[in-house]
Write an enzyme that holds these catalytic residues in place. Structure first.
Site, PDB file in Angstrom:
ATOM      1  N   ALA A   1       0.833  -1.217   0.000  1.00  0.00           N
ATOM      2  CA  ALA A   1       0.000   0.000   0.000  1.00  0.00           C
ATOM      3  C   ALA A   1       0.861   1.257   0.000  1.00  0.00           C
ATOM      4  O   ALA A   1       1.859   1.346   0.712  1.00  0.00           O
ATOM      5  CB  ALA A   1      -0.903   0.005   1.234  1.00  0.00           C
ATOM      6  N   SER A   2       0.469   2.222  -0.813  1.00  0.00           N
ATOM      7  CA  SER A   2       1.129   3.530  -0.805  1.00  0.00           C
ATOM      8  C   SER A   2       0.186   4.547  -1.420  1.00  0.00           C
ATOM      9  O   SER A   2      -0.543   4.233  -2.353  1.00  0.00           O
ATOM     10  CB  SER A   2       2.419   3.492  -1.619  1.00  0.00           C
ATOM     11  OG  SER A   2       3.089   4.736  -1.527  1.00  0.00           O
TER      12      SER A   2
ATOM     13  N   TYR B   1       4.975  12.781  -5.695  1.00  0.00           N
ATOM     14  CA  TYR B   1       4.835  11.325  -5.616  1.00  0.00           C
ATOM     15  C   TYR B   1       6.197  10.638  -5.703  1.00  0.00           C
ATOM     16  O   TYR B   1       6.491   9.711  -4.948  1.00  0.00           O
ATOM     17  CB  TYR B   1       3.917  10.798  -6.734  1.00  0.00           C
ATOM     18  CG  TYR B   1       3.889   9.284  -6.808  1.00  0.00           C
ATOM     19  CD1 TYR B   1       3.238   8.547  -5.822  1.00  0.00           C
ATOM     20  CD2 TYR B   1       4.551   8.592  -7.823  1.00  0.00           C
ATOM     21  CE1 TYR B   1       3.240   7.143  -5.865  1.00  0.00           C
ATOM     22  CE2 TYR B   1       4.557   7.209  -7.871  1.00  0.00           C
ATOM     23  CZ  TYR B   1       3.895   6.491  -6.888  1.00  0.00           C
ATOM     24  OH  TYR B   1       3.912   5.119  -6.915  1.00  0.00           O
TER      25      TYR B   1
ATOM     26  N   LYS C   1       8.346   8.370  -2.661  1.00  0.00           N
ATOM     27  CA  LYS C   1       8.918   7.030  -2.766  1.00  0.00           C
ATOM     28  C   LYS C   1      10.353   6.991  -2.242  1.00  0.00           C
ATOM     29  O   LYS C   1      10.760   6.035  -1.582  1.00  0.00           O
ATOM     30  CB  LYS C   1       8.875   6.556  -4.226  1.00  0.00           C
ATOM     31  CG  LYS C   1       7.480   6.164  -4.694  1.00  0.00           C
ATOM     32  CD  LYS C   1       6.981   4.983  -3.907  1.00  0.00           C
ATOM     33  CE  LYS C   1       5.726   4.367  -4.438  1.00  0.00           C
ATOM     34  NZ  LYS C   1       5.236   3.283  -3.576  1.00  0.00           N
TER      35      LYS C   1
ATOM     36  N   PRO D   1       9.618  -1.587  -8.636  1.00  0.00           N
ATOM     37  CA  PRO D   1       9.089  -1.825  -9.987  1.00  0.00           C
ATOM     38  C   PRO D   1       9.079  -0.546 -10.831  1.00  0.00           C
ATOM     39  O   PRO D   1       8.981   0.572 -10.310  1.00  0.00           O
ATOM     40  CB  PRO D   1       7.643  -2.286  -9.742  1.00  0.00           C
ATOM     41  CG  PRO D   1       7.449  -2.310  -8.259  1.00  0.00           C
ATOM     42  CD  PRO D   1       8.549  -1.510  -7.643  1.00  0.00           C
TER      43      PRO D   1
END
Length: 317
Positions: free
Chosen positions: A84-85, A156, A160, A185
């Site tokens: 989840a993110s 975003y 990460k 990924p």
């Protein structure tokens, strides 16, 4: 003995495929949702993919921004796959709207996992944490690369980097016996189940519909969601994966015109609206290596053509 795995973010594209593969392989699966009202979304998707018994699946309400529910979710788990993110629908005005939940959510899950005596946590990071602040010309990206969080990057992407670095710091300073692995990924494509689709799907549809009329000067790599689920499970189990990060990508990258040409060649019946897109020069093709995952995890991804066509077929259907 049946092992138990917690998958966070079960309603996401990677989450649902990972739950599917774990159930197919005989694991007990727990998954977290922001609201239990979305439970049927998961059940219907799994039914569509051929799951008939749900005895090994249970649901827990938990949010990345709140401690509530996490201890119960990780209880009795051997492994945690923290997938989840937060993905913003549009770029937020304040970058912290996406950075704080990503970072604090990862730490929340790691702390709960440590308290519960979980063996290993696998965190889903992204190529965003690897390849967004240096020129890709004549460079092959590997797990040694890091995006500079102080570079002018979108919130975003920054989220990460910050979340992954915070997780590694936690493991180093407070992790104790907790094992930890990261998967990075690239753009995820592949078959849609239960109407749960990836971000890339909108781009593919806009190429098919003729909305895209020119090729921008960038290329991207893609990876099949089935292979992403598989690499998470391989990284969860392989003793040599502890303390490692793994890039998940297919061989080669694509420009918009490559996708258009692939559709014209392989799915001509839906190609009538596709615009005539000019190719970009070779220097714009990004090079990313999955050699480490291949060597350590014996992971062999599908081709970019196969995964893109699986996505395209989901749009047609």
């Amino acid at each position: 003995m049946t092992r138990t795995v917690l998958v966070t973010g079960g309603t996401g594209f990677v989450g649902i495929h990972t739950i599917l593969q774990l159930l197919q392989r005989g694991y007990k699966v727990k998954t977290t949702l922001r609201s239990l009202a979305k439970k049927d979304l998961i059940i219907n998707a799994l039914k569509e993919a051929g799951i008939t018994s749900f005895d090994n699946l249970s649901f827990y309400e938990a949010e990345l921004t709140d401690d509530k529910g996490w201890d119960e979710a990780v209880k009795d788990c051997d492994y945690v796959l923290h997938i989840a993110s937060p993905v913003p629908a549009k770029q937020p005005k304040d970058e912290n709207e996406v950075i704080i939940p990503a970072r604090d959510g990862a730490l929340r899950v790691l702390r709960a996992a440590k308290r519960a005596g979980v063996k290993r946590v696998v965190l889903t990071s992204s190529f965003a944490a690897i390849g967004y602040s240096r020129n890709s010309k004549n460079h092959v990206f590997t797990e040694e690369d890091w995006t500079d969080e102080n570079a002018p990057i979108e919130p975003y992407i920054k989220s990460k980097v910050v979340a992954e670095k915070a997780a590694w710091d936690f493991i180093k300073n407070e992790g104790g016996d907790l094992e930890f692995t990261v998967i990075n990924p690239v753009g995820i494509t592949g078959p849609v189940i239960g109407g749960i689709y990836p971000v890339v799907q909108d781009l593919l549809k806009s190429i098919i519909d003729g909305v895209v009329t020119e090729t921008p000067l960038f290329t991207f790599a893609t990876v099949d969601v089935r292979d992403v689920a598989d690499i998470h499970i391989k990284a969860m189990l392989d003793p040599d994966a502890d303390g490692q990060r793994f890039l998940a990508t297919t061989a080669g990258s694509v420009a918009f015109n490559d996708i258009a040409e692939l559709i014209k060649k392989e799915r001509p019946e839906i190609s009538s609206k596709i615009a005539d897109l000019k190719p970009v020069s070779e220097e714009f093709y990004v090079a990313i290596s999955y050699k480490k995952a291949e060597e350590i995890l014996d992971w062999h991804p599908r081709s970019k053509e196969e995964t893109l066509l699986a996505s395209i077929d989901s749009i047609i259907n």
